[in-house]
Design a protein around this motif. Structure first.
Motif, PDB file in Angstrom:
ATOM      1  N   ASP A   1      13.498  -2.865 -11.359  1.00 49.70           N
ATOM      2  CA  ASP A   1      14.912  -3.219 -11.543  1.00 49.70           C
ATOM      3  C   ASP A   1      15.445  -3.748 -10.217  1.00 49.70           C
ATOM      4  OD1 ASP A   1      17.507  -3.523 -12.367  1.00 49.70           O
ATOM      5  OD2 ASP A   1      17.921  -1.372 -12.558  1.00 49.70           O
ATOM      6  N   HIS A   2      15.463  -5.077 -10.083  1.00 47.96           N
ATOM      7  CA  HIS A   2      15.930  -5.725  -8.859  1.00 47.96           C
ATOM      8  C   HIS A   2      15.203  -5.154  -7.634  1.00 47.96           C
ATOM      9  CE1 HIS A   2      19.069  -7.779 -11.086  1.00 47.96           C
ATOM     10  NE2 HIS A   2      19.402  -6.624 -11.632  1.00 47.96           N
ATOM     11  N   ALA A   3      13.904  -5.011  -7.763  1.00 48.41           N
ATOM     12  CA  ALA A   3      13.098  -4.454  -6.667  1.00 48.41           C
ATOM     13  C   ALA A   3      12.966  -5.481  -5.549  1.00 48.41           C
ATOM     14  CB  ALA A   3      11.722  -4.059  -7.182  1.00 48.41           C
ATOM     15  N   GLU A   4      13.138  -5.026  -4.324  1.00 46.85           N
ATOM     16  CA  GLU A   4      13.013  -5.877  -3.146  1.00 46.85           C
ATOM     17  C   GLU A   4      11.952  -5.272  -2.228  1.00 46.85           C
ATOM     18  OE1 GLU A   4      16.774  -6.499  -1.294  1.00 46.85           O
ATOM     19  OE2 GLU A   4      17.758  -7.135  -3.146  1.00 46.85           O
ATOM     20  N   VAL A   5      10.855  -5.977  -2.062  1.00 48.16           N
ATOM     21  CA  VAL A   5       9.745  -5.516  -1.237  1.00 48.16           C
ATOM     22  C   VAL A   5       9.425  -6.594  -0.209  1.00 48.16           C
ATOM     23  CG1 VAL A   5       7.311  -4.860  -1.221  1.00 48.16           C
ATOM     24  CG2 VAL A   5       8.804  -4.034  -3.043  1.00 48.16           C
ATOM     25  N   GLU A   6       9.557  -6.276   1.060  1.00 45.02           N
ATOM     26  CA  GLU A   6       9.323  -7.216   2.143  1.00 45.02           C
ATOM     27  C   GLU A   6       8.384  -6.588   3.173  1.00 45.02           C
ATOM     28  OE1 GLU A   6      10.334 -10.269   2.185  1.00 45.02           O
ATOM     29  OE2 GLU A   6      11.759 -10.197   0.514  1.00 45.02           O
ATOM     30  N   PRO A   7       7.617  -7.405   3.894  1.00 46.48           N
ATOM     31  CA  PRO A   7       7.541  -8.863   3.778  1.00 46.48           C
ATOM     32  C   PRO A   7       6.657  -9.285   2.609  1.00 46.48           C
ATOM     33  CG  PRO A   7       6.005  -8.099   5.436  1.00 46.48           C
ATOM     34  CD  PRO A   7       6.747  -6.879   4.956  1.00 46.48           C
ATOM     35  N   LYS A   8       6.705 -10.566   2.303  1.00 48.87           N
ATOM     36  CA  LYS A   8       5.819 -11.122   1.298  1.00 48.87           C
ATOM     37  C   LYS A   8       4.443 -11.379   1.927  1.00 48.87           C
ATOM     38  CE  LYS A   8       9.344 -11.203  -1.439  1.00 48.87           C
ATOM     39  NZ  LYS A   8       9.535  -9.984  -2.268  1.00 48.87           N
ATOM     40  N   PRO A   9       3.377 -11.409   1.114  1.00 43.17           N
ATOM     41  CA  PRO A   9       2.057 -11.730   1.653  1.00 43.17           C
ATOM     42  C   PRO A   9       2.048 -13.088   2.347  1.00 43.17           C
ATOM     43  CG  PRO A   9       1.869 -10.871  -0.572  1.00 43.17           C
ATOM     44  CD  PRO A   9       3.333 -11.110  -0.326  1.00 43.17           C
ATOM     45  N   GLU A  10       1.237 -13.192   3.376  1.00 40.62           N
ATOM     46  CA  GLU A  10       1.138 -14.442   4.118  1.00 40.62           C
ATOM     47  C   GLU A  10       0.325 -15.490   3.371  1.00 40.62           C
ATOM     48  OE1 GLU A  10      -0.463 -12.822   7.793  1.00 40.62           O
ATOM     49  OE2 GLU A  10       1.531 -12.940   8.713  1.00 40.62           O
ATOM     50  N   HIS A  11      -0.418 -15.074   2.364  1.00 45.00           N
ATOM     51  CA  HIS A  11      -1.215 -15.992   1.537  1.00 45.00           C
ATOM     52  C   HIS A  11      -1.438 -15.287   0.199  1.00 45.00           C
ATOM     53  CE1 HIS A  11      -5.043 -13.709   1.713  1.00 45.00           C
ATOM     54  NE2 HIS A  11      -4.417 -13.188   2.747  1.00 45.00           N
ATOM     55  N   PRO A  12      -1.852 -16.012  -0.843  1.00 46.10           N
ATOM     56  CA  PRO A  12      -2.094 -15.358  -2.130  1.00 46.10           C
ATOM     57  C   PRO A  12      -3.223 -14.315  -2.020  1.00 46.10           C
ATOM     58  CG  PRO A  12      -1.926 -17.726  -2.415  1.00 46.10           C
ATOM     59  CD  PRO A  12      -1.994 -17.490  -0.934  1.00 46.10           C
ATOM     60  N   ILE A  13      -2.967 -13.113  -2.506  1.00 43.09           N
ATOM     61  CA  ILE A  13      -3.980 -12.068  -2.535  1.00 43.09           C
ATOM     62  C   ILE A  13      -4.746 -12.199  -3.855  1.00 43.09           C
ATOM     63  CG2 ILE A  13      -4.395  -9.581  -2.588  1.00 43.09           C
ATOM     64  CD1 ILE A  13      -1.819  -9.239  -0.945  1.00 43.09           C
ATOM     65  N   PRO A  14      -6.052 -12.442  -3.816  1.00 42.45           N
ATOM     66  CA  PRO A  14      -6.795 -12.618  -5.065  1.00 42.45           C
ATOM     67  C   PRO A  14      -6.861 -11.331  -5.871  1.00 42.45           C
ATOM     68  CG  PRO A  14      -8.290 -12.620  -3.187  1.00 42.45           C
ATOM     69  CD  PRO A  14      -6.906 -12.613  -2.622  1.00 42.45           C
ATOM     70  N   ILE A  15      -6.717 -11.467  -7.177  1.00 42.70           N
ATOM     71  CA  ILE A  15      -6.830 -10.348  -8.106  1.00 42.70           C
ATOM     72  C   ILE A  15      -8.053 -10.578  -8.987  1.00 42.70           C
ATOM     73  CG2 ILE A  15      -5.774  -9.176 -10.078  1.00 42.70           C
ATOM     74  CD1 ILE A  15      -3.044  -9.768  -8.864  1.00 42.70           C
TER      75      ILE A  15
END
Length: 290
Positions: free
Chosen positions: A152-166
């Motif tokens: 619910d309007h979650a804010e998580v910082e910082p964002k990854p510096e590149h795509p993390i493979p799943i």
């Protein structure tokens, strides 16, 4: 990640004869592309917890990529995993491969007081978890009202510096279609996905790829193999074994089924010797035939 890739399992065993950090450093020294550890918490066998151990390993290595193989999604809240994964990837210099699974061991969940979900709900939870991971990694404020998970309007910082493979360890039709739609990799195990079943499973996977408007090259197919390089090895179910040339022949055959990477689980009394033989006798033979 491009080209044929080779990974090495690191045992989670708490045993005086085993050292997961030393095994990981040997794998790096021998030139393996990634290492992995499975994720089980319950049972009588002493074992390390995967995420903690892999973080410790990442701090003691410098090049090799580190894969969870695979995190059982029901064990950990996906929003928390999103934060854990970003921190791990940043601190390791961008080396995390986040392997996820829907959670196969109902006995473990029940014993630990966790919800035991129906198969359909496990796949729904896996899909929602990936949506939360990707949403929190890319959007300033992210809301997802799912059937299993929500933010619910979650804010998580910082964002990854590149795509993390799943990478997903999946087997059933619905899970394979989901993998094709959303994953960066598919990592089935030989026991659950023997070679004769792979064409049909890949067809289902690729149907999901097409449904999402993606290209097949966007998914790395990784075969998880128990393996033994031994001139005197007797055939065993679900084990790739034999002298180096015979093992290399089997791996080349798997590449023709669409696999571009392998994760090795050494079998036998001396896993470190197996790592050496795979690195020096088998992998060069496979690469020579690419």
């Amino acid at each position: 990640m491009t080209g044929l890739l080779f990974g090495m399992n690191v045992s989670p065993s708490v045993d005086s004869a085993r050292d997961p950090v030393a095994d990981a450093r040997l794998a790096e020294d021998l030139g393996f592309d990634f290492l992995s550890m499975n994720d089980h918490l319950h049972g009588p066998t002493p074992r390390y917890e995967a995420w903690t151990t892999l973080a410790w390993i990442a701090a003691r290595t410098s090049r090799i990529r580190v894969a969870t193989r695979v995190l059982g999604v029901p064990y950990r809240n996906p929003a928390v995993v999103a934060k854990m994964a970003e921190s791990f990837d940043r601190l390791s210099g961008g080396r995390l491969i986040l392997g996820l699974g829907a959670g196969s061991s109902d006995e473990e969940f029940q014993s630990l007081g966790l919800e035991v979900r129906r198969p359909r709900d496990k796949i729904a939870g896996l899909e929602e978890a990936i949506g939360i991971l990707r949403g929190l990694w890319s959007e300033r404020s992210f809301t997802l009202q799912g059937r299993i998970y929500r933010t619910d309007h979650a804010e998580v910082e910082p964002k990854p510096e590149h795509p993390i493979p799943i990478w997903l360890g999946t087997f059933g039709d619905r899970a394979l279609a989901l993998t094709g739609r959303v994953a960066d990799g598919w990592i089935p195990s030989l026991e659950m996905a023997p070679p004769e079943r792979i064409p049909a499973m890949r067809d289902r996977l690729l149907a999901g790829v097409r449904e999402a408007g993606r290209e097949p090259e966007e998914i790395t197919c990784v075969y998880n193999l128990v393996i033994r390089v031994d001139e005197r090895a007797s055939p065993q179910p679900h084990v790739v074994s034999g002298p180096p040339d015979a093992v290399a022949d089997q791996l080349v055959g798997f590449t023709r089924l669409g696999f571009a990477a392998f994760n090795f689980i050494p079998s036998g009394s001396d896993p470190r010797a197996q790592m050496e033989r795979l690195s020096k006798e088998v992998i060069p033979a496979v690469r020579a035939r690419e």
